[in-house]
Motif scaffolding. Structure first.
Motif, mmCIF file in Angstrom:
data_model
loop_
_atom_site.group_PDB
_atom_site.id
_atom_site.type_symbol
_atom_site.label_atom_id
_atom_site.label_comp_id
_atom_site.label_asym_id
_atom_site.label_seq_id
_atom_site.Cartn_x
_atom_site.Cartn_y
_atom_site.Cartn_z
ATOM 1 N N GLN A 32 53.520 37.531 36.210
ATOM 2 C CA GLN A 32 52.959 36.535 35.148
ATOM 3 C C GLN A 32 52.382 35.537 35.447
ATOM 4 O O GLN A 32 52.905 34.694 36.411
ATOM 5 N N PRO A 33 51.217 34.918 35.223
ATOM 6 C CA PRO A 33 50.682 33.326 35.441
ATOM 7 C C PRO A 33 51.733 32.418 34.871
ATOM 8 O O PRO A 33 52.308 32.587 33.790
ATOM 9 N N ARG A 34 51.806 31.307 35.581
ATOM 10 C CA ARG A 34 52.495 30.349 35.118
ATOM 11 C C ARG A 34 51.780 28.992 34.708
ATOM 12 O O ARG A 34 50.951 28.691 35.868
ATOM 13 N N VAL A 35 51.989 28.425 33.667
ATOM 14 C CA VAL A 35 51.064 27.447 33.208
ATOM 15 C C VAL A 35 52.076 26.115 33.135
ATOM 16 O O VAL A 35 52.894 26.177 32.283
ATOM 17 N N ASP A 36 51.596 24.983 33.901
ATOM 18 C CA ASP A 36 52.209 23.793 34.026
ATOM 19 C C ASP A 36 51.350 22.878 33.153
ATOM 20 O O ASP A 36 50.396 22.522 33.511
ATOM 21 N N VAL A 37 52.002 22.268 31.968
ATOM 22 C CA VAL A 37 51.150 21.306 31.438
ATOM 23 C C VAL A 37 51.814 19.941 31.221
ATOM 24 O O VAL A 37 53.148 19.792 30.868
ATOM 25 N N LEU A 38 51.098 18.811 31.440
ATOM 26 C CA LEU A 38 51.455 17.580 31.516
ATOM 27 C C LEU A 38 51.095 16.999 30.297
ATOM 28 O O LEU A 38 49.732 16.558 30.266
ATOM 29 N N VAL A 39 51.759 16.326 29.438
ATOM 30 C CA VAL A 39 51.104 15.463 28.202
ATOM 31 C C VAL A 39 51.700 14.181 28.070
ATOM 32 O O VAL A 39 53.069 13.871 28.387
ATOM 33 N N GLY A 40 50.734 13.207 27.753
ATOM 34 C CA GLY A 40 51.046 11.970 27.721
ATOM 35 C C GLY A 40 51.200 11.581 26.329
ATOM 36 O O GLY A 40 50.337 12.083 25.182
ATOM 37 N N ILE A 41 52.348 11.023 26.100
ATOM 38 C CA ILE A 41 52.679 10.689 24.512
ATOM 39 C C ILE A 41 53.236 9.357 24.330
ATOM 40 O O ILE A 41 54.098 8.865 25.293
ATOM 41 N N PRO A 42 53.018 8.466 23.263
ATOM 42 C CA PRO A 42 53.766 7.208 23.139
ATOM 43 C C PRO A 42 55.098 7.294 22.910
ATOM 44 O O PRO A 42 55.730 8.312 22.682
ATOM 45 N N THR A 64 47.804 22.813 35.208
ATOM 46 C CA THR A 64 48.227 23.441 36.392
ATOM 47 C C THR A 64 48.524 24.986 36.096
ATOM 48 O O THR A 64 49.438 25.156 35.636
ATOM 49 N N VAL A 65 47.556 25.700 36.850
ATOM 50 C CA VAL A 65 47.710 27.178 36.484
ATOM 51 C C VAL A 65 48.222 27.756 37.879
ATOM 52 O O VAL A 65 47.314 27.550 39.028
ATOM 53 N N GLU A 66 49.353 28.447 38.073
ATOM 54 C CA GLU A 66 49.694 29.072 39.474
ATOM 55 C C GLU A 66 49.637 30.670 39.255
ATOM 56 O O GLU A 66 50.488 31.298 38.468
ATOM 57 N N TYR A 67 48.425 31.312 39.765
ATOM 58 C CA TYR A 67 48.338 32.527 39.457
ATOM 59 C C TYR A 67 47.469 33.105 40.790
ATOM 60 O O TYR A 67 45.924 32.507 40.607
ATOM 61 N N GLU A 68 47.748 33.734 41.791
ATOM 62 C CA GLU A 68 47.172 34.073 42.840
ATOM 63 C C GLU A 68 46.619 35.695 42.805
ATOM 64 O O GLU A 68 47.313 36.531 41.849
ATOM 65 N N PRO A 69 45.621 36.004 43.353
ATOM 66 C CA PRO A 69 45.187 37.494 43.393
ATOM 67 C C PRO A 69 46.265 38.336 43.713
ATOM 68 O O PRO A 69 46.278 39.380 43.009
ATOM 69 N N ALA A 70 47.340 38.044 44.373
ATOM 70 C CA ALA A 70 48.452 38.792 44.544
ATOM 71 C C ALA A 70 49.246 38.972 43.332
ATOM 72 O O ALA A 70 49.919 40.238 43.295
ATOM 73 N N ASP A 71 49.469 37.934 42.585
ATOM 74 C CA ASP A 71 50.154 37.937 41.184
ATOM 75 C C ASP A 71 49.374 39.054 40.390
ATOM 76 O O ASP A 71 50.139 40.032 39.610
ATOM 77 N N THR A 78 42.052 35.895 38.433
ATOM 78 C CA THR A 78 42.487 34.744 38.249
ATOM 79 C C THR A 78 41.718 33.334 38.191
ATOM 80 O O THR A 78 42.234 32.395 37.521
ATOM 81 N N ALA A 79 40.599 33.186 38.840
ATOM 82 C CA ALA A 79 40.047 31.991 38.699
ATOM 83 C C ALA A 79 39.341 31.824 37.236
ATOM 84 O O ALA A 79 39.472 30.767 36.730
ATOM 85 N N SER A 80 38.901 33.068 36.606
ATOM 86 C CA SER A 80 38.681 32.964 35.096
ATOM 87 C C SER A 80 39.653 32.484 34.346
ATOM 88 O O SER A 80 39.628 31.833 33.531
ATOM 89 N N PHE A 81 40.680 33.105 34.501
ATOM 90 C CA PHE A 81 41.910 32.669 33.762
ATOM 91 C C PHE A 81 42.337 31.300 33.889
ATOM 92 O O PHE A 81 42.641 30.670 32.825
ATOM 93 N N GLU A 82 42.380 30.834 35.042
ATOM 94 C CA GLU A 82 42.513 29.439 35.395
ATOM 95 C C GLU A 82 41.671 28.383 34.265
ATOM 96 O O GLU A 82 42.010 27.717 33.697
ATOM 97 N N GLN A 83 40.211 28.743 34.676
ATOM 98 C CA GLN A 83 39.375 27.911 33.903
ATOM 99 C C GLN A 83 39.338 28.178 32.324
ATOM 100 O O GLN A 83 39.447 27.025 31.717
ATOM 101 N N GLN A 84 39.596 29.325 32.010
ATOM 102 C CA GLN A 84 39.593 29.453 30.511
ATOM 103 C C GLN A 84 40.823 28.956 29.684
ATOM 104 O O GLN A 84 40.746 28.302 28.777
ATOM 105 N N THR A 85 41.834 28.804 30.759
ATOM 106 C CA THR A 85 43.097 28.367 30.167
ATOM 107 C C THR A 85 43.214 26.778 29.791
ATOM 108 O O THR A 85 43.305 26.101 28.959
ATOM 109 N N GLN A 86 42.541 26.052 30.983
ATOM 110 C CA GLN A 86 42.417 24.741 30.961
ATOM 111 C C GLN A 86 41.350 24.353 29.581
ATOM 112 O O GLN A 86 41.535 23.223 28.981
#
Length: 441
Positions: free
Chosen positions: A365-375, A352-359, A323-331
């Motif tokens: 499924q892991p959940r990925v929250d992406v925040l984008v700054g846009i003009p 932000t990746v929400e993915y725990e060992p229990a998951d 899970t830690a590897s997935f979070e780092q690679q996703t970012q």
């Protein structure tokens, strides 16, 4: 007796004794700590046993021309088995004292867990009396003292059950008060989460605590601090298990229980092996072969139990790594996509990746929250979440759920780009285009 001391080169002093018994004299002689056991065996062979008292006292300084020769004859630092037996008895207090301190330490530890206070948890360990039973059980097994061994085992088992029950009752009571907020998720507390995701490193903590406890008793130093180390391995996970029961979280309760059981077994195993390898043997020579076979069977049983439970720790360790590897690679992957796109004014604010060992274990499924700054003047792509989803699924061969949030960004006159964020990552009060077209199983 005196002839035996002369043969061993031990200085002695004889005093006439007056008392109720039939004893004729008192003999005092200095011996290095490592030589007490050998000298006592020689005196026993000489017939000094049932008709005499033997008192071993520590000495500050001995001035004698023959003491240097005794130190060379008896090298080493360990105490005699008589002293080891006496110290082990002192470490296992009366039941009322033991359970009183155990309950108090559990309440303090549970409070520290809920407050996320490491200092409070460590303070609870100073009160916990768990070192005595852990050591006395192993000493009793090595010295063939069944009563001491069985009492040590019983105190450990009942003590940990009492700790879990105390934490459970304490947690239930707290939920009926205003001391904790309603709906508190204890799994989000770092100190609790640390005990609900045990890994193989936890086993090394317990083994080290057991070895340190045995050494501190054998050499008579630092027993209080080592007792804290043993308590750290046992009381916090027991309190975590109890809180899991109180808050209706069976996963937390089971994880804490598994951790405390494997720590308990590891402490007993390491102490038992170290005492045996240090040469401690039963007082009665006729029992030594039987004790040898008994210790071998104990070590085998405890070793098998630890091996079985270690599979659980290994699984959690592997899941945590994945899970830690997935979070780092996703970012890294999402940041690379933004860098390659190089769209002026568009910035990746956070991932932000929400993915725990229990998951991972349960197949969620892991959940990925992406925040984008846009003009403000740039139209947000309507299918960005799905594009991220497809890219991550292809990259990691794993279904994910992606959410993308947009916030207005302002670009200064120079080359620096800075996002101006109002509200949280998914706050509806900001300019927000929520796209949740992630893939679902």
């Amino acid at each position: 007796m005196l002839e035996s001391l002369d043969q061993q080169g031990v200085d002695y002093a004889v005093f006439e004794e007056v008392g109720r018994g039939d004893f004729e004299a008192m003999v005092q002689f200095p011996v290095p700590p490592s030589g007490v056991e050998t000298v006592m065996e020689e005196l026993t062979n000489a017939g000094v046993r049932d008709d005499s008292y033997t008192i071993v006292l520590p000495t500050e300084t001995v001035v004698s021309q023959r003491i240097s020769a005794l130190k060379e004859r008896f090298p080493g630092l360990r105490i005699s088995r008589e002293e080891l037996h006496a110290r082990s008895e002192d470490l296992a207090p009366a039941n009322s004292t033991f359970f009183s301190f155990l309950i108090l330490s559990t309440i303090i530890a549970a409070t520290g867990l809920l407050l996320d206070s490491a200092a409070t948890i460590i303070g609870a360990m100073v009160v916990a009396p768990l070192m005595g039973p852990a050591v006395s059980a192993s000493v009793g097994a090595v010295l063939a003292d069944r009563q001491m061994a069985s009492r040590g085992v019983v105190l450990q088992v009942l003590g940990l059950l009492a700790a879990i029950a105390t934490a459970a009752v304490f947690g239930v009571v707290l939920q009926e008060t205003i001391l904790i907020p309603p709906g508190l998720d204890i799994q989000s507390i770092p100190q609790v989460a640390e005990r609900t995701s045990p890994n193989v490193l936890s086993l090394f903590l317990a083994l080290g605590s057991g070895i340190a406890g045995a050494i501190s008793i054998m050499r008579g130093s630092g027993s209080t601090l080592v007792g804290v180390a043993i308590a750290v391995a046992l009381v916090p996970p027991a309190a975590t298990s109890g809180l899991g029961l109180a808050f209706g979280l069976p996963g937390v309760a089971v994880a804490g229980a598994v951790l405390v059981v494997i720590n308990l077994l590891a402490i007993n195993l390491s102490a038992l092996i170290l005492f045996y390898l240090s040469g401690f043997k039963p007082f009665d020579t006729d029992q030594r072969e039987r004790v040898k076979a008994s210790i071998a069977s104990r070590i085998a049983v405890i070793g098998v139990a630890i091996a079985v439970l270690s599979l659980v720790l290994a699984g959690v360790t592997y899941a945590s790594f994945q899970t830690a590897s997935f979070e780092q690679q996703t970012q890294v992957e999402l940041q690379r996509q933004f860098d390659e796109a190089d769209i002026e004014g568009v910035e990746l604010v956070s991932v932000t990746v929400e993915y725990e060992p229990a998951d991972l274990i349960l197949g969620n499924q892991p959940r990925v929250d992406v925040l984008v700054g846009i003009p403000r003047d740039l139209q947000a792509p309507p299918d960005l979440a799905q594009r991220f989803d497809d890219r991550l699924t292809e990259q990691f061969d794993r279904d994910v759920v992606v959410r993308v949030g947009f916030v207005e960004a302002q670009v200064s006159d120079d080359t620096a780009t800075r996002a101006s964020v109002s509200g949280s990552a998914f706050d509806r009060t900001a300019r927000f285009d929520r796209t949740t077209r992630g893939r679902h199983a």
